[in-house]
Design a protein around this motif. Sequence first.
Motif, PDB file in Angstrom:
ATOM      1  N   GLU A 113       1.033  -1.164  -0.059  1.00  0.00           N
ATOM      2  CA  GLU A 113      -0.002   0.003  -0.083  1.00  0.00           C
ATOM      3  C   GLU A 113       0.777   1.174   0.092  1.00  0.00           C
ATOM      4  O   GLU A 113       0.554   2.114   0.855  1.00  0.00           O
ATOM      5  CB  GLU A 113      -0.892   0.018   1.334  1.00  0.00           C
ATOM      6  N   GLY A 114       1.945   1.348  -0.733  1.00  0.00           N
ATOM      7  CA  GLY A 114       2.613   2.536  -0.972  1.00  0.00           C
ATOM      8  C   GLY A 114       3.905   2.535  -0.156  1.00  0.00           C
ATOM      9  O   GLY A 114       4.828   3.602  -0.366  1.00  0.00           O
ATOM     10  N   MET A 115       4.099   1.598   0.794  1.00  0.00           N
ATOM     11  CA  MET A 115       5.361   1.237   1.702  1.00  0.00           C
ATOM     12  C   MET A 115       6.139   0.368   1.032  1.00  0.00           C
ATOM     13  O   MET A 115       5.604  -0.839   0.992  1.00  0.00           O
ATOM     14  CB  MET A 115       4.827   0.998   3.110  1.00  0.00           C
ATOM     15  N   ARG A 116       7.456   0.658   0.907  1.00  0.00           N
ATOM     16  CA  ARG A 116       8.065  -0.433   0.233  1.00  0.00           C
ATOM     17  C   ARG A 116       9.103  -0.873   1.130  1.00  0.00           C
ATOM     18  O   ARG A 116       9.316  -0.068   2.189  1.00  0.00           O
ATOM     19  CB  ARG A 116       8.918   0.126  -0.847  1.00  0.00           C
ATOM     20  N   TYR A 117       9.744  -2.052   1.312  1.00  0.00           N
ATOM     21  CA  TYR A 117      10.499  -2.457   2.549  1.00  0.00           C
ATOM     22  C   TYR A 117      11.530  -3.489   1.900  1.00  0.00           C
ATOM     23  O   TYR A 117      11.217  -4.184   0.678  1.00  0.00           O
ATOM     24  CB  TYR A 117       9.769  -2.685   3.646  1.00  0.00           C
ATOM     25  N   GLN A 118      12.524  -3.690   2.557  1.00  0.00           N
ATOM     26  CA  GLN A 118      13.628  -4.624   2.464  1.00  0.00           C
ATOM     27  C   GLN A 118      13.932  -5.213   3.502  1.00  0.00           C
ATOM     28  O   GLN A 118      14.144  -4.568   4.608  1.00  0.00           O
ATOM     29  CB  GLN A 118      14.871  -3.977   1.622  1.00  0.00           C
ATOM     30  N   VAL A 119      14.161  -6.577   3.632  1.00  0.00           N
ATOM     31  CA  VAL A 119      14.643  -7.421   4.746  1.00  0.00           C
ATOM     32  C   VAL A 119      15.876  -8.062   4.369  1.00  0.00           C
ATOM     33  O   VAL A 119      15.942  -8.763   2.990  1.00  0.00           O
ATOM     34  CB  VAL A 119      13.497  -8.373   5.336  1.00  0.00           C
ATOM     35  N   GLN A 137       9.904  -9.960  15.584  1.00  0.00           N
ATOM     36  CA  GLN A 137      10.030  -8.506  16.012  1.00  0.00           C
ATOM     37  C   GLN A 137      10.030  -7.431  14.867  1.00  0.00           C
ATOM     38  O   GLN A 137       9.367  -6.419  14.573  1.00  0.00           O
ATOM     39  CB  GLN A 137      11.286  -8.130  16.915  1.00  0.00           C
ATOM     40  N   LEU A 138      10.791  -7.680  13.868  1.00  0.00           N
ATOM     41  CA  LEU A 138      10.854  -7.127  12.509  1.00  0.00           C
ATOM     42  C   LEU A 138       9.425  -6.781  12.018  1.00  0.00           C
ATOM     43  O   LEU A 138       8.977  -5.824  11.218  1.00  0.00           O
ATOM     44  CB  LEU A 138      11.728  -7.872  11.662  1.00  0.00           C
ATOM     45  N   TYR A 139       8.593  -7.991  11.795  1.00  0.00           N
ATOM     46  CA  TYR A 139       7.340  -7.726  11.452  1.00  0.00           C
ATOM     47  C   TYR A 139       6.268  -6.988  12.166  1.00  0.00           C
ATOM     48  O   TYR A 139       5.787  -6.132  11.532  1.00  0.00           O
ATOM     49  CB  TYR A 139       6.668  -9.301  11.179  1.00  0.00           C
ATOM     50  N   ASP A 140       6.540  -6.840  13.369  1.00  0.00           N
ATOM     51  CA  ASP A 140       5.667  -6.006  14.289  1.00  0.00           C
ATOM     52  C   ASP A 140       6.202  -4.715  14.052  1.00  0.00           C
ATOM     53  O   ASP A 140       5.421  -3.498  14.015  1.00  0.00           O
ATOM     54  CB  ASP A 140       5.954  -6.282  15.663  1.00  0.00           C
ATOM     55  N   TRP A 141       7.362  -4.322  13.922  1.00  0.00           N
ATOM     56  CA  TRP A 141       8.097  -3.032  13.435  1.00  0.00           C
ATOM     57  C   TRP A 141       7.368  -2.517  11.979  1.00  0.00           C
ATOM     58  O   TRP A 141       7.093  -1.319  11.936  1.00  0.00           O
ATOM     59  CB  TRP A 141       9.626  -2.936  13.359  1.00  0.00           C
ATOM     60  N   LEU A 142       7.330  -3.436  11.160  1.00  0.00           N
ATOM     61  CA  LEU A 142       6.866  -3.100   9.939  1.00  0.00           C
ATOM     62  C   LEU A 142       5.598  -2.957   9.807  1.00  0.00           C
ATOM     63  O   LEU A 142       5.006  -1.658   9.532  1.00  0.00           O
ATOM     64  CB  LEU A 142       7.115  -4.331   9.022  1.00  0.00           C
ATOM     65  N   CYS A 143       4.830  -3.570  10.678  1.00  0.00           N
ATOM     66  CA  CYS A 143       3.443  -3.028  10.865  1.00  0.00           C
ATOM     67  C   CYS A 143       2.987  -1.884  11.460  1.00  0.00           C
ATOM     68  O   CYS A 143       2.551  -0.955  11.153  1.00  0.00           O
ATOM     69  CB  CYS A 143       2.710  -4.360  11.726  1.00  0.00           C
ATOM     70  N   ARG A 144       4.125  -1.521  12.665  1.00  0.00           N
ATOM     71  CA  ARG A 144       3.944  -0.323  13.325  1.00  0.00           C
ATOM     72  C   ARG A 144       4.237   0.868  12.426  1.00  0.00           C
ATOM     73  O   ARG A 144       3.481   1.934  12.469  1.00  0.00           O
ATOM     74  CB  ARG A 144       4.754  -0.360  14.592  1.00  0.00           C
ATOM     75  N   LYS A 145       5.300   0.715  11.584  1.00  0.00           N
ATOM     76  CA  LYS A 145       5.707   1.906  10.563  1.00  0.00           C
ATOM     77  C   LYS A 145       4.572   2.024   9.556  1.00  0.00           C
ATOM     78  O   LYS A 145       4.552   3.331   9.240  1.00  0.00           O
ATOM     79  CB  LYS A 145       6.977   1.508   9.923  1.00  0.00           C
ATOM     80  N   TYR A 146       3.815   1.075   9.313  1.00  0.00           N
ATOM     81  CA  TYR A 146       2.869   1.329   7.982  1.00  0.00           C
ATOM     82  C   TYR A 146       1.783   1.973   8.962  1.00  0.00           C
ATOM     83  O   TYR A 146       1.180   3.002   8.540  1.00  0.00           O
ATOM     84  CB  TYR A 146       2.418  -0.105   7.650  1.00  0.00           C
ATOM     85  N   ASP A 147       1.252   1.664  10.236  1.00  0.00           N
ATOM     86  CA  ASP A 147       0.343   2.376  10.728  1.00  0.00           C
ATOM     87  C   ASP A 147       0.655   3.817  11.146  1.00  0.00           C
ATOM     88  O   ASP A 147      -0.221   4.453  11.031  1.00  0.00           O
ATOM     89  CB  ASP A 147       0.014   1.669  12.091  1.00  0.00           C
ATOM     90  N   GLU A 148       1.875   3.807  11.740  1.00  0.00           N
ATOM     91  CA  GLU A 148       2.354   5.426  12.024  1.00  0.00           C
ATOM     92  C   GLU A 148       2.179   6.413  10.990  1.00  0.00           C
ATOM     93  O   GLU A 148       1.997   7.498  11.189  1.00  0.00           O
ATOM     94  CB  GLU A 148       3.738   5.299  12.776  1.00  0.00           C
ATOM     95  N   GLU A 149       2.865   5.797   9.819  1.00  0.00           N
ATOM     96  CA  GLU A 149       2.755   6.773   8.492  1.00  0.00           C
ATOM     97  C   GLU A 149       1.841   6.422   7.300  1.00  0.00           C
ATOM     98  O   GLU A 149       2.230   6.671   6.339  1.00  0.00           O
ATOM     99  CB  GLU A 149       4.326   6.665   8.175  1.00  0.00           C
ATOM    100  N   GLN A 150       0.681   5.768   7.765  1.00  0.00           N
ATOM    101  CA  GLN A 150      -0.312   5.229   6.757  1.00  0.00           C
ATOM    102  C   GLN A 150      -0.673   6.382   5.796  1.00  0.00           C
ATOM    103  O   GLN A 150      -0.617   6.248   4.634  1.00  0.00           O
ATOM    104  CB  GLN A 150      -1.311   4.935   7.349  1.00  0.00           C
ATOM    105  N   LYS A 151      -0.737   7.613   6.211  1.00  0.00           N
ATOM    106  CA  LYS A 151      -1.144   8.753   5.173  1.00  0.00           C
ATOM    107  C   LYS A 151      -0.058   8.977   4.250  1.00  0.00           C
ATOM    108  O   LYS A 151      -0.233   9.152   3.091  1.00  0.00           O
ATOM    109  CB  LYS A 151      -1.530  10.006   5.874  1.00  0.00           C
ATOM    110  N   ARG A 152       1.269   8.843   4.700  1.00  0.00           N
ATOM    111  CA  ARG A 152       2.574   8.988   3.984  1.00  0.00           C
ATOM    112  C   ARG A 152       2.410   7.883   2.857  1.00  0.00           C
ATOM    113  O   ARG A 152       2.685   8.336   1.570  1.00  0.00           O
ATOM    114  CB  ARG A 152       3.948   8.846   4.653  1.00  0.00           C
TER     115      ARG A 152
END
Length: 103
Positions: free
Chosen positions: A25-31, A75-90
């Motif tokens: 949904e607009g957030m790219r990520y790399q692990v 923990q990484l997955y939880d962080w990704l979910c938080r980052k999405y939620d915290e900056e969802q509008k971005r």
Amino acid sequence: MNTRKSLYDVKTFYSKKAVLKASFEGMRYQVEQAQKDEQTMLKATVWPEPFCFEKTNPQQMQAAFFPYSEEGLDQLYDWLCRKYDEEQKRWEHARDFPLDGVL
């Protein structure tokens, strides 16, 4: 957010130094596997669409390190979910207007 299973597992994926690149949904990520303070860690990086990691301005990226284990991947997955939620509008803005400010 994509499921935890979409991050694969430490033993069969990241131990081969493979890099997971995905988006949601607009957030790219790399692990990836990374070294920090002489320890093997998991590193997650997030940034807005539309460009790939290599073509994105590093100032638009945020990264975090996690223990190199299945628990660290949780923990990484939880962080990704938080980052999405915290900056969802971005992320939604990047999804809906991918070239805003680029052209």
